[in-house]
Design a protein around this motif. Structure first.
Motif, short mmCIF file in Angstrom:
data_model
loop_
_atom_site.label_atom_id
_atom_site.label_comp_id
_atom_site.label_asym_id
_atom_site.label_seq_id
_atom_site.Cartn_x
_atom_site.Cartn_y
_atom_site.Cartn_z
N ARG A 1 0.81 -1.22 0.00
CA ARG A 1 0.00 0.00 0.00
C ARG A 1 0.85 1.28 0.00
NH1 ARG A 1 -3.74 -0.22 4.91
NH2 ARG A 1 -4.29 1.83 4.06
N GLY A 2 2.17 1.13 -0.03
CA GLY A 2 3.03 2.30 -0.04
C GLY A 2 4.07 2.24 -1.14
N ALA A 3 4.44 3.38 -1.69
CA ALA A 3 5.46 3.42 -2.75
C ALA A 3 6.03 4.83 -2.85
CB ALA A 3 4.87 3.00 -4.08
N LEU A 4 7.26 4.92 -3.37
CA LEU A 4 7.82 6.21 -3.75
C LEU A 4 8.72 6.01 -4.95
CD1 LEU A 4 10.84 7.36 -1.62
CD2 LEU A 4 9.89 5.08 -1.36
N ASN A 5 8.92 7.09 -5.67
CA ASN A 5 9.79 7.02 -6.84
C ASN A 5 11.08 7.78 -6.58
OD1 ASN A 5 8.27 9.64 -7.14
ND2 ASN A 5 9.62 9.81 -8.92
N ILE A 6 12.18 7.24 -7.07
CA ILE A 6 13.48 7.91 -7.03
C ILE A 6 14.12 7.73 -8.40
CG2 ILE A 6 13.86 7.67 -4.55
CD1 ILE A 6 15.49 5.16 -5.11
N ALA A 7 15.26 8.35 -8.60
CA ALA A 7 15.97 8.20 -9.87
C ALA A 7 16.57 6.80 -9.96
CB ALA A 7 17.07 9.25 -9.98
N THR A 8 16.56 6.22 -11.15
CA THR A 8 17.19 4.92 -11.35
C THR A 8 18.70 5.07 -11.23
OG1 THR A 8 15.41 4.11 -12.76
CG2 THR A 8 17.55 3.03 -12.99
N ASP A 9 19.29 4.27 -10.37
CA ASP A 9 20.72 4.36 -10.09
C ASP A 9 21.26 2.94 -9.90
OD1 ASP A 9 23.15 4.52 -8.28
OD2 ASP A 9 22.80 6.66 -8.63
N ASP A 10 22.26 2.57 -10.70
CA ASP A 10 22.80 1.21 -10.65
C ASP A 10 23.35 0.86 -9.26
OD1 ASP A 10 22.16 0.46 -13.23
OD2 ASP A 10 24.01 1.30 -14.07
N ARG A 11 23.86 1.86 -8.56
CA ARG A 11 24.41 1.59 -7.23
C ARG A 11 23.31 1.14 -6.27
NH1 ARG A 11 26.92 7.29 -6.13
NH2 ARG A 11 24.90 7.76 -7.12
N LEU A 12 22.16 1.79 -6.36
CA LEU A 12 21.06 1.40 -5.48
C LEU A 12 20.49 0.05 -5.89
CD1 LEU A 12 19.00 4.63 -4.69
CD2 LEU A 12 20.74 3.49 -3.34
N LEU A 13 20.46 -0.23 -7.21
CA LEU A 13 19.96 -1.53 -7.65
C LEU A 13 20.89 -2.64 -7.16
CD1 LEU A 13 18.86 -0.65 -11.31
CD2 LEU A 13 17.40 -0.93 -9.29
N GLU A 14 22.18 -2.38 -7.20
CA GLU A 14 23.13 -3.37 -6.69
C GLU A 14 22.98 -3.54 -5.17
OE1 GLU A 14 26.93 -1.94 -7.86
OE2 GLU A 14 26.59 -2.27 -10.02
N ALA A 15 22.73 -2.43 -4.48
CA ALA A 15 22.53 -2.50 -3.03
C ALA A 15 21.29 -3.33 -2.71
CB ALA A 15 22.39 -1.09 -2.45
N ALA A 16 20.25 -3.18 -3.54
CA ALA A 16 19.03 -3.96 -3.33
C ALA A 16 19.30 -5.45 -3.51
CB ALA A 16 17.94 -3.50 -4.31
N GLN A 17 20.05 -5.80 -4.54
CA GLN A 17 20.38 -7.20 -4.78
C GLN A 17 21.24 -7.76 -3.66
OE1 GLN A 17 22.09 -6.97 -8.69
NE2 GLN A 17 20.12 -6.56 -9.68
N GLU A 18 22.17 -6.94 -3.15
CA GLU A 18 23.02 -7.39 -2.05
C GLU A 18 22.19 -7.68 -0.80
OE1 GLU A 18 25.95 -4.42 -1.42
OE2 GLU A 18 26.95 -4.73 -3.37
N ARG A 19 21.11 -6.96 -0.63
CA ARG A 19 20.26 -7.15 0.55
C ARG A 19 19.20 -8.22 0.32
NH1 ARG A 19 20.76 -3.36 4.48
NH2 ARG A 19 18.73 -3.95 5.32
N GLY A 20 19.24 -8.85 -0.85
CA GLY A 20 18.28 -9.91 -1.16
C GLY A 20 16.91 -9.43 -1.53
N LEU A 21 16.81 -8.16 -1.94
CA LEU A 21 15.52 -7.62 -2.35
C LEU A 21 15.25 -7.95 -3.81
CD1 LEU A 21 15.65 -4.07 -0.71
CD2 LEU A 21 14.69 -6.17 0.22
N ALA A 22 14.00 -8.23 -4.11
CA ALA A 22 13.61 -8.55 -5.49
C ALA A 22 13.54 -7.27 -6.31
CB ALA A 22 12.26 -9.26 -5.49
N THR A 23 14.20 -7.28 -7.47
CA THR A 23 14.13 -6.14 -8.38
C THR A 23 13.55 -6.60 -9.71
OG1 THR A 23 16.37 -6.52 -9.23
CG2 THR A 23 16.15 -5.08 -7.29
#
Length: 306
Positions: free
Chosen positions: A222-244
């Motif tokens: 029920r919650g969301a926000l938008n930010i700029a697409t950034d490869d560093r953050l996408l890599e951080a998400a994968q490192e934390r085991g988050l689904a992208t």
């Protein structure tokens, strides 16, 4: 938070103003001060002050079109004998209910109780309605989430040129009017976030589209926000085991496209992003069970990337 009842404002601010308006109009229609006092339930000395313009009052009521119309109607009725005290009381009670519905009484109440501002308070009109409580909870969550986001170190570097926004939907939302977000979006200004206003329902299109698609696939989101697409953050998400999940930005019906992608993915990812298209800035959507959870996820990603 100091407690001020709307009825206190009616007694202290509304009634003196309306009595002064009525006294003046009844005097203009030929009533004696003694007759006016009997009709208004006040002393003749009070009527003298009213008629002499010494009563003060609040211009928000004195200049309000509906108040003016009601007072004129009561003055005409009482002076002609076509209206009695009961009729006048009914007119005033109807006026009060109207002025409490996002009118001057409501405005005064928010001034006296600043904590009510931005909550979409509707107590005078609908009482402790569960739907109203749900709306207040959503607005409060988005407001807190926005303030939290503004405290995240280095977050200004991840705000898109078009601005960012935070949204949260009501349970079982139908359209963007069931999604609360920040009007005008949140912008970066001199290295900090500028939050232009308190959250409102129907204030966002893009975040609402993504959030409605996500909530349709998984009602717990029920919650969301938008930010700029950034490869560093996408890599951080994968490192934390988050689904992208990457999706195509260039779809006329983005909501339908996102629903299709989420369903094919087997559920709503923690992070969904696109690389942009002609005239479309790359954007990433971070989801959560509510607005605060989505912001907390972004905070963790920024901290991991740093």
């Amino acid at each position: 938070m100091s407690l001020v009842l709307p009825s206190e404002l009616v007694v202290d601010r509304f009634l003196p103003t309306v009595r002064a308006m009525l006294a003046t109009r009844l005097a203009d229609r030929g009533m004696t001060q003694q007759e006016i006092a009997a009709n208004l339930g006040v002393t003749q000395a009070a009527v003298s002050k009213y008629v002499g313009g010494e009563s003060g009052g609040d211009d928000r009521f004195r200049n309000h079109p509906e108040t003016v119309a009601t007072v004129d109607r009561i003055a005409d009725g009482l002076s002609s004998g076509e209206m009695d005290g009961y009729d006048a009381l009914a007119e005033l009670l109807s006026l009060i209910r109207s002025l409490e519905d996002r009118g001057p009484i409501c405005e005064l109440h928010e001034e006296e109780m600043p904590a009510l501002q931005g909550l979409g308070c509707d107590l005078c009109v609908r009482g402790l309605d569960p739907d109203v409580r749900a709306e207040r909870d959503v607005l409060a969550d988005v407001r807190t989430a926005a303030r939290t986001l503004a405290t995240v170190p280095e977050i200004s570097g991840y705000v898109p040129n078009v601005g960012t926004n935070i949204g949260m939907c009501l349970p079982d939302p139908d359209d963007e009017t069931d999604v609360a977000a920040i009007p005008g979006r949140i912008y970066e200004l001199n290295g900090r976030l500028e939050i232009p206003a308190n959250p409102e329902f129907g204030a966002s299109k893009h975040v609402s589209t993504a959030l409605l698609a996500a909530s349709d696939v998984d009602p717990n989101i029920r919650g969301a926000l938008n930010i700029a697409t950034d490869d560093r953050l996408l890599e951080a998400a994968q490192e934390r085991g988050l689904a992208t999940l990457e999706f195509d930005a260039d779809y006329e019906d983005r909501g339908a496209h996102l629903r299709s992608r989420f369903t094919a993915h087997g559920g709503v990812p923690h992070v969904a992003y696109h690389r942009g298209a002609f005239g479309i800035e790359p954007a990433t959507y971070v989801f959560g069970t509510d607005a605060e959870a989505a912001v907390e996820r972004v905070r963790e990603l920024v901290a991991t990337e740093s």
